[in-house]
Write a protein that holds these residues in place. Structure first.
Motif, PDB file in Angstrom:
ATOM      1  N   GLN A   1       0.804  -1.220   0.000  1.00 12.69           N
ATOM      2  CA  GLN A   1       0.000   0.000   0.000  1.00 12.69           C
ATOM      3  C   GLN A   1       0.840   1.274   0.000  1.00 12.69           C
ATOM      4  O   GLN A   1       0.349   2.334  -0.383  1.00 12.69           O
ATOM      5  CB  GLN A   1      -0.939  -0.014   1.198  1.00 12.69           C
ATOM      6  CG  GLN A   1      -1.986  -1.108   1.137  1.00 12.69           C
ATOM      7  CD  GLN A   1      -2.815  -1.035  -0.147  1.00 12.69           C
ATOM      8  OE1 GLN A   1      -3.356   0.014  -0.480  1.00 12.69           O
ATOM      9  NE2 GLN A   1      -2.900  -2.158  -0.854  1.00 12.69           N
ATOM     10  N   ILE A   2       2.083   1.209   0.437  1.00 12.55           N
ATOM     11  CA  ILE A   2       2.943   2.399   0.373  1.00 12.55           C
ATOM     12  C   ILE A   2       3.108   2.848  -1.074  1.00 12.55           C
ATOM     13  O   ILE A   2       3.124   4.052  -1.374  1.00 12.55           O
ATOM     14  CB  ILE A   2       4.309   2.108   1.036  1.00 12.55           C
ATOM     15  CG1 ILE A   2       4.139   2.061   2.554  1.00 12.55           C
ATOM     16  CG2 ILE A   2       5.341   3.160   0.648  1.00 12.55           C
ATOM     17  CD1 ILE A   2       5.379   1.652   3.306  1.00 12.55           C
ATOM     18  N   HIS A   3       3.216   1.902  -2.000  1.00  8.18           N
ATOM     19  CA  HIS A   3       3.325   2.257  -3.420  1.00  8.18           C
ATOM     20  C   HIS A   3       2.044   2.927  -3.905  1.00  8.18           C
ATOM     21  O   HIS A   3       2.102   3.917  -4.657  1.00  8.18           O
ATOM     22  CB  HIS A   3       3.634   1.006  -4.250  1.00  8.18           C
ATOM     23  CG  HIS A   3       5.010   0.470  -4.043  1.00  8.18           C
ATOM     24  ND1 HIS A   3       6.109   0.984  -4.685  1.00  8.18           N
ATOM     25  CD2 HIS A   3       5.466  -0.537  -3.246  1.00  8.18           C
ATOM     26  CE1 HIS A   3       7.187   0.324  -4.311  1.00  8.18           C
ATOM     27  NE2 HIS A   3       6.823  -0.613  -3.425  1.00  8.18           N
ATOM     28  N   VAL A   4       0.898   2.399  -3.495  1.00  6.32           N
ATOM     29  CA  VAL A   4      -0.380   3.025  -3.869  1.00  6.32           C
ATOM     30  C   VAL A   4      -0.455   4.437  -3.286  1.00  6.32           C
ATOM     31  O   VAL A   4      -0.939   5.367  -3.942  1.00  6.32           O
ATOM     32  CB  VAL A   4      -1.564   2.177  -3.382  1.00  6.32           C
ATOM     33  CG1 VAL A   4      -2.890   2.846  -3.731  1.00  6.32           C
ATOM     34  CG2 VAL A   4      -1.497   0.770  -3.974  1.00  6.32           C
ATOM     35  N   ALA A   5       0.026   4.599  -2.060  1.00 11.72           N
ATOM     36  CA  ALA A   5      -0.008   5.906  -1.400  1.00 11.72           C
ATOM     37  C   ALA A   5       0.857   6.933  -2.117  1.00 11.72           C
ATOM     38  O   ALA A   5       0.635   8.143  -1.982  1.00 11.72           O
ATOM     39  CB  ALA A   5       0.453   5.769   0.054  1.00 11.72           C
ATOM     40  N   MET A   6       1.843   6.459  -2.887  1.00 13.11           N
ATOM     41  CA  MET A   6       2.697   7.378  -3.649  1.00 13.11           C
ATOM     42  C   MET A   6       2.223   7.536  -5.084  1.00 13.11           C
ATOM     43  O   MET A   6       2.876   8.198  -5.893  1.00 13.11           O
ATOM     44  CB  MET A   6       4.149   6.879  -3.615  1.00 13.11           C
ATOM     45  CG  MET A   6       4.770   6.909  -2.229  1.00 13.11           C
ATOM     46  SD  MET A   6       6.557   6.581  -2.217  1.00 13.11           S
ATOM     47  CE  MET A   6       6.609   4.884  -2.820  1.00 13.11           C
ATOM     48  N   GLY A   7       1.092   6.890  -5.421  1.00 10.26           N
ATOM     49  CA  GLY A   7       0.537   7.053  -6.762  1.00 10.26           C
ATOM     50  C   GLY A   7       1.089   6.096  -7.788  1.00 10.26           C
ATOM     51  O   GLY A   7       0.984   6.338  -8.997  1.00 10.26           O
ATOM     52  N   GLY A   8       1.682   4.995  -7.359  1.00  7.86           N
ATOM     53  CA  GLY A   8       2.262   4.037  -8.312  1.00  7.86           C
ATOM     54  C   GLY A   8       2.067   2.613  -7.828  1.00  7.86           C
ATOM     55  O   GLY A   8       1.216   2.322  -6.997  1.00  7.86           O
TER      56      GLY A   8
END
Length: 769
Positions: A144-151
């Motif tokens: 989810q950290i990647h989703v939180a950064m938009g990728g």
């Protein structure tokens, strides 16, 4: 709160609905506000249709309520199944096949309940389970950290996804990241704000309330590019939640086309294993939070969630368990009966029917932040420190299980963790391998009947997670409400999981009218002072040094001639647990005890740092505060709780609760809310002089249980200066009570020596040890 006394057992079923519907409806509203974003987020993270999470929440409320074994738990989809569902979706390829997996896993859960396998909870080593939950948390966060950064990450392993995070930080979408960071800030700060009105609305709803306006401000509804720092960043509806406008469009039916493939059954085992373990753990955790001490029928609970999982999967929903996060919210907001769970499902259904079009305004970044926070709670660093406090070997087992699940997979990691636990027990017990294996599979348990109501149970050799079920089988043969003595003096090793079980068993057995004592453990030692620490015949080698604050407390006590005890006390909390504040807040331990007394009044008092939990498991918030307890003659004061009045107290009056108001003392009534069962006794107790005292004093949380007072100022540790202020306050209070009422035993002549308060109105001789 209703007019039902706090410790009177609420009625169940229809009488319970009539008696407590207002409490349960208010609590259910808060629960639904948590379940709505969490249900959507869990489904999104698992790579399945978003409405699947809400379907499970609705079925968990509207159906599971009537067939489960618990009372105040909340049923819905668990975040812990995300990693299993992601792996299953990758291997099965279609959500309908995964729905077939859910159906079979649910049927297995029903069979577990039918064959009374709820006791399997005690078979898994506690540290392995916590290692599993921590690994699940790390995996959720890494994704989810990647989703939180938009990728998103292209790596195919958890370690690869984690290592990819620093690289992706150079190409993050700053607007998406802003939504995520602000959302995380809300989630982190919300538990630390003690305003009741803010606490009533769960943090995830504040996240949505902030993120949806940001969606409109940055126009996520229309695809476009935003130029910042010389770079262009994509903004568009693909960064928002994609849900159908009609609930019927979300209904899907399971497929069993791949039931003959190994991937199908691997997914069934994974889903069933995690869901069953967390259901049993969640039920036990909720039982400890329930202020009415009701116990869940674990076998019936397995049947209930299993049947509900089958029904949920048949219409496109996720599996259902007893979810500790939502259950904690329910209890903390006053839910009393099973109807709170029903109302929460009904409210989610209403939200979906009425506001489905607004769900598409929720940014994925906000849901990612909620899941990151959920993952962090599962993998909190405190789980590691707690494991170490229970013993270095528990830290080693938890950390090893965590690493092996991340590197090898869930089932493989759990099996390896069990193997590591057994190897650790073999080494620590110093038993020959052949003898160890013999005792592992066939422990020697003997029962001696000293009378028809008193029994002695002797265990020889080894007692751990692998054979504790054998001990349970023998205990179940004995009559209820007997006097049981469990002799462990002839065991080489008693493990951490067994110590936890024995503590729970003692509490349950004694609450039913029996007596249960464990003897022989004085011959065992451990490297930890924790009451659940593994016990072997190995002497500990530990040094204890005082922290800087403890040194300051020790110096303060010397100056006042008070007695100071620094070590942690795990079990000696009975005099604190008797106060209503801790009915739903389990105490972990207390330390830094300060003992004193008001000599001329013959009153003893104690100040201590208390560590307690609000919620449990991954919903747990841990607090440390400094409290004072003053022992009074038996039943001299009416039981009551007095604390600062807030706006939320006025709003809760609609649930049938009214505090005791003193209308001629408007300053007092505007500052304090008083809760108690006997209004007449309270009005007689709070005389004009007592009310005038509180009007001019600082505000403390104050409780009486009839024979003792409980006082604290803030939900944080107090400095030595603040402790002295609290002791001065309590001294003035008890002297005012003594002067204004006949509550304290016999009259005494006050001495003329200076008091520790320096207040000439209340002279007292300094405390002496």
């Amino acid at each position: 709160m209703s007019n039902t006394p706090p410790h009177a057992l609420p009625k169940d079923w229809l009488p319970g609905l009539i008696e407590n519907w207002r409490n349960d409806l208010i609590a259910a509203f808060s629960v639904a506000l948590v379940a709505l974003p969490l249900g959507l987020g869990i489904a999104i993270a698992a790579g399945v249709p978003p409405m699947a999470g809400l379907i499970a929440a609705m079925v968990g409320g509207l159906v599971t309520t009537f067939i489960r074994g618990g009372t105040v738990s909340i049923n819905g989809p668990p975040a812990s199944l995300i990693i299993v569902m992601v792996a299953a979706m990758s291997s099965l390829g279609d959500y309908r096949h995964l729905l077939g997996v859910f159906v079979v896993a649910g049927i297995l859960q029903v069979l577990f309940g039918v064959f009374k396998l709820g006791k399997l909870r005690d078979f898994f080593p506690s540290s392995v389970i916590h290692g599993m939950l921590a690994a699940i948390g790390v995996i959720i966060m890494s994704q989810q950290i990647h989703v939180a950064m938009g990728g998103k990450s292209a790596a195919d392993s958890t370690f690869g996804i984690l290592l990819d995070i620093p690289n992706k930080m150079f190409s993050l979408n700053p607007i998406v990241t802003l939504v995520s960071v602000l959302s995380l800030a809300i989630l982190l700060l919300h538990p630390r704000i003690k305003n009741k009105m803010i606490h009533f609305i769960p943090a995830p709803m504040f996240v949505l309330a902030l993120s949806i306006p940001l969606v409109l401000i940055f126009d996520f509804l229309n695809p476009h590019t935003v130029n910042l720092f010389g770079n262009g960043y994509h903004i568009g509806p693909d960064l928002l939640l994609d849900v159908p406008s009609q609930l019927q469009a979300s209904i899907l039916f399971p497929s069993f086309a791949k039931i003959g493939e190994p991937a199908f059954w691997t997914a069934v085992i994974g889903i069933n294993l995690v869901a069953t373990i967390e259901t049993l753990l969640g039920a036990a955790a909720v039982d400890k939070l329930d202020p009415f001490n009701r116990k869940t029928d674990l076998n019936r609970d397995l049947i209930g969630v299993g049947l509900s999982t089958v029904l949920s999967a048949c219409i496109g929903g996720l599996p259902i368990i007893a979810v500790i996060v939502r259950s904690s919210v329910n209890i903390n907001h006053g839910g009393k009966t099973r109807w709170a769970n029903f109302f929460h499902g009904l409210l989610i259904l209403a939200f979906v029917l009425l506001f489905a079009s607004y769900l598409s305004l929720i940014p994925l970044a906000a849901l990612a932040a909620i899941l990151i926070f959920t993952g962090y709670k599962l993998a909190s660093p405190k789980s590691l420190t707690d494991a170490y406090r229970k013993g270095p070997e528990q830290f080693f087992i938890l950390a090893s299980t965590l690493y092996l699940i991340l590197s090898q997979g869930l089932i493989e990691g759990i099996l390896a963790g069990i193997g590591i636990t057994l190897m650790t027990h073999l080494v620590l017990s110093r038993m020959p391998l052949k003898l160890f294996l013999k005792n592992q599979f066939k422990p020697k348990v003997q029962i001696f009947s000293e009378s028809t109501e008193r029994y002695l149970i002797k265990v020889q050799g080894l007692l751990n997670f692998g054979n504790v079920l054998n001990l349970i089988k023998h205990l179940e043969k004995l009559p209820a409400q007997s006097d049981l003595d469990l002799d462990l003096s002839h065991t080489y090793l008693v493990d951490h999981t067994t110590m936890e079980f024995l503590d729970d068993y003692r509490e349950k057995y004694e609450s039913s009218g029996g007596s249960f004592d464990v003897i022989g453990l004085d011959l065992h030692q451990s490297a930890s002072h924790h009451p659940h620490a593994l016990r072997v015949h190995v002497p500990p080698h530990q040094l204890y040094t005082l922290t800087r604050r403890q040194q300051q407390l020790e110096a303060m006590c010397e100056s006042h001639q008070w007695r100071f005890e620094a070590p942690i006390l795990w079990g000696a909390t009975r005099n604190i647990r008797q106060f209503q504040f801790f009915d739903t807040r389990p105490i972990e331990f207390r330390n830094n005890l300060i003992h004193g007394h008001y000599q001329d009044l013959d009153l003893k008092w104690e100040v201590a740092d208390v560590t307690f939990d609000e919620g449990a498991m991954n919903a747990k918030e841990v607090y440390r505060t400094t409290v004072q307890i003053i022992e009074l003659p038996d039943k001299q004061l009416p039981p009551f709780t007095m604390e600062q009045e807030e706006l939320m107290d006025k709003i809760l009056s609609i649930s049938g609760f009214e505090d005791v108001d003193f209308k001629t003392y408007t300053n007092f009534s505007s500052r304090f809310v008083i809760k108690g069962l006997d209004e007449k006794a309270l009005r007689a107790f709070f005389t004009p002089k007592i009310l005038a005292f509180f009007e001019k004093e600082k505000i403390y949380h104050l409780e009486s249980n009839g024979h003792a007072l409980f006082i604290f100022k803030y939900l944080r540790l107090a400095t030595p200066q603040r402790i002295e202020e609290m002791v001065r306050y309590s001294e003035r209070l008890v002297r005012k009570l003594h002067a204004a009422t006949a509550a304290l035993s016999a009259p005494v002549s006050l001495r003329s020596e200076p008091s520790i308060t320096g207040d000439p109105e209340f002279p007292v001789q300094p405390d002496r040890v």
